[in-house]
Design an enzyme around this catalytic site. Sequence first.
Site, short mmCIF file in Angstrom:
data_model
loop_
_atom_site.label_atom_id
_atom_site.label_comp_id
_atom_site.label_asym_id
_atom_site.label_seq_id
_atom_site.Cartn_x
_atom_site.Cartn_y
_atom_site.Cartn_z
N ALA A 1 0.86 5.17 -2.14
CA ALA A 1 0.86 5.49 -3.57
C ALA A 1 2.20 5.24 -4.27
O ALA A 1 2.24 4.56 -5.30
CB ALA A 1 0.40 6.93 -3.78
N ARG B 1 -6.18 -0.80 -7.89
CA ARG B 1 -6.50 0.27 -6.94
C ARG B 1 -6.73 1.54 -7.76
O ARG B 1 -5.82 2.03 -8.41
CB ARG B 1 -5.35 0.50 -5.94
CG ARG B 1 -4.99 -0.66 -5.02
CD ARG B 1 -6.05 -0.98 -3.98
NE ARG B 1 -6.44 0.16 -3.16
CZ ARG B 1 -5.77 0.60 -2.09
NH1 ARG B 1 -4.64 0.01 -1.73
NH2 ARG B 1 -6.24 1.61 -1.37
N ASP C 1 -2.34 10.42 -2.07
CA ASP C 1 -2.51 9.36 -3.06
C ASP C 1 -2.69 9.90 -4.46
O ASP C 1 -2.35 9.23 -5.43
CB ASP C 1 -3.70 8.48 -2.67
CG ASP C 1 -3.36 7.60 -1.48
OD1 ASP C 1 -2.92 6.46 -1.70
OD2 ASP C 1 -3.50 8.06 -0.33
N GLN D 1 -3.86 1.87 9.98
CA GLN D 1 -2.50 1.97 9.44
C GLN D 1 -1.61 2.85 10.32
O GLN D 1 -0.41 2.64 10.39
CB GLN D 1 -2.52 2.53 8.01
CG GLN D 1 -3.10 1.57 6.98
CD GLN D 1 -4.56 1.86 6.69
OE1 GLN D 1 -5.30 2.34 7.56
NE2 GLN D 1 -5.00 1.60 5.47
N LYS E 1 -5.85 9.40 2.57
CA LYS E 1 -6.58 8.54 3.48
C LYS E 1 -7.78 9.26 4.08
O LYS E 1 -7.68 10.42 4.48
CB LYS E 1 -5.63 8.07 4.60
CG LYS E 1 -6.31 7.32 5.74
CD LYS E 1 -6.79 5.97 5.31
CE LYS E 1 -7.41 5.22 6.50
NZ LYS E 1 -7.92 3.90 6.11
N ARG F 1 0.86 -1.19 0.00
CA ARG F 1 0.00 0.00 0.00
C ARG F 1 0.89 1.24 0.00
O ARG F 1 2.11 1.16 0.13
CB ARG F 1 -0.94 0.00 1.22
CG ARG F 1 -0.24 -0.37 2.51
CD ARG F 1 -0.85 0.22 3.72
NE ARG F 1 -0.84 1.67 3.69
CZ ARG F 1 0.23 2.41 3.97
NH1 ARG F 1 1.39 1.84 4.27
NH2 ARG F 1 0.15 3.72 3.92
#
Length: 348
Positions: A60, A95, A240, A199, A251, A58
């Site tokens: 970007a 994604r 991202d 996270q 996020k 995970r």
Amino acid sequence: MATSTDASRPPRASVVALRFDGETLWALDQTLLPWREEEIPLRRAADVAEALKRLAIRGAPLIGVAGGYGVALELAANPDRESSEHAIALLRDARPTAVNLARAVDRVRAAALAAGAGEEVRAARAAAETIHAEEEAASAAMAAHGAGLLAGRRRILTHCNSGALAGPGRGTALSVVAELAERGQLDGVIACEARPLLQGARLTVWELSRLGIAHELIVDGAAAGLMRAGAVDAVVLGCDRVAANGDVANKVGTYGLALAAQAAGIPFVVVGPTSTIDLDASSGDEIVVEERDADEVRHARGEPLTMPGTPCRNPAFDVTPAALVTALVTERGVASPVTAAQLAALLA
């Protein structure tokens, strides 16, 4: 500020979230952290796509690097052009929010197509390795630019995870935090837990502990009050995707932090490589926000948190308007204010 790190124990070696040995892509499975450190082998594009979807990989920049290697792996393992193209297309769409993935997949695929007969695999691997090296170099440059910008801001609040688990080198926003710590200009970090998959609690705390950086973990809802109370000097986080006008997708929960920072009169700083800037998206309204499985909200580590079947919304990201962003730190420099003209100048 308190820290969960034993001061008598020196920081451990830097994190390597992704490594390519020439035949296999090895990924540190982030779904198992911080309890277990285990690498998983990825040998085809479908393997990489699955790892991305379940968030074993995970962040970007790291997603983009993994996507590039996924194309190279597929071309090496699958000589059939039609089936390999299908696998690469599925990887590209694994994604949707981070532009890095599609950009890296397209770049490596184009390098392979442009190579001469029999050179496709070599060209794809070289392109993937180049992307990896570029992102690692970007991390170091962002650290320097960001630390210069934030000199004197000794108490940093961050959200989700933006360290070496999110990008090569030391990552994005956490690379700035680490640089401030190395310069003796950091008192500590407040880390938001980042529901629903935590996270911040699982990954950022793990990284800060390894780095020996003082930190405190908070529930997401505590951030605004702590800013108002004067406990935070700046909010620093990753991204991202950045639209052409400077709107930032990150996020979920980032938008609320930006509003709170504005109300508290403290800087809200986004850190990300230029590979996250998408000039094809004129504004944040054109960014696809991934909606993930509702069970991520209903459960934590397999245990129910609410009534079975409770209807849920689970957007993985939100979009923060550029007007709320004090500065965007990239490897090419800092955009402040964050405007279309500033972004275009960075990319020129």
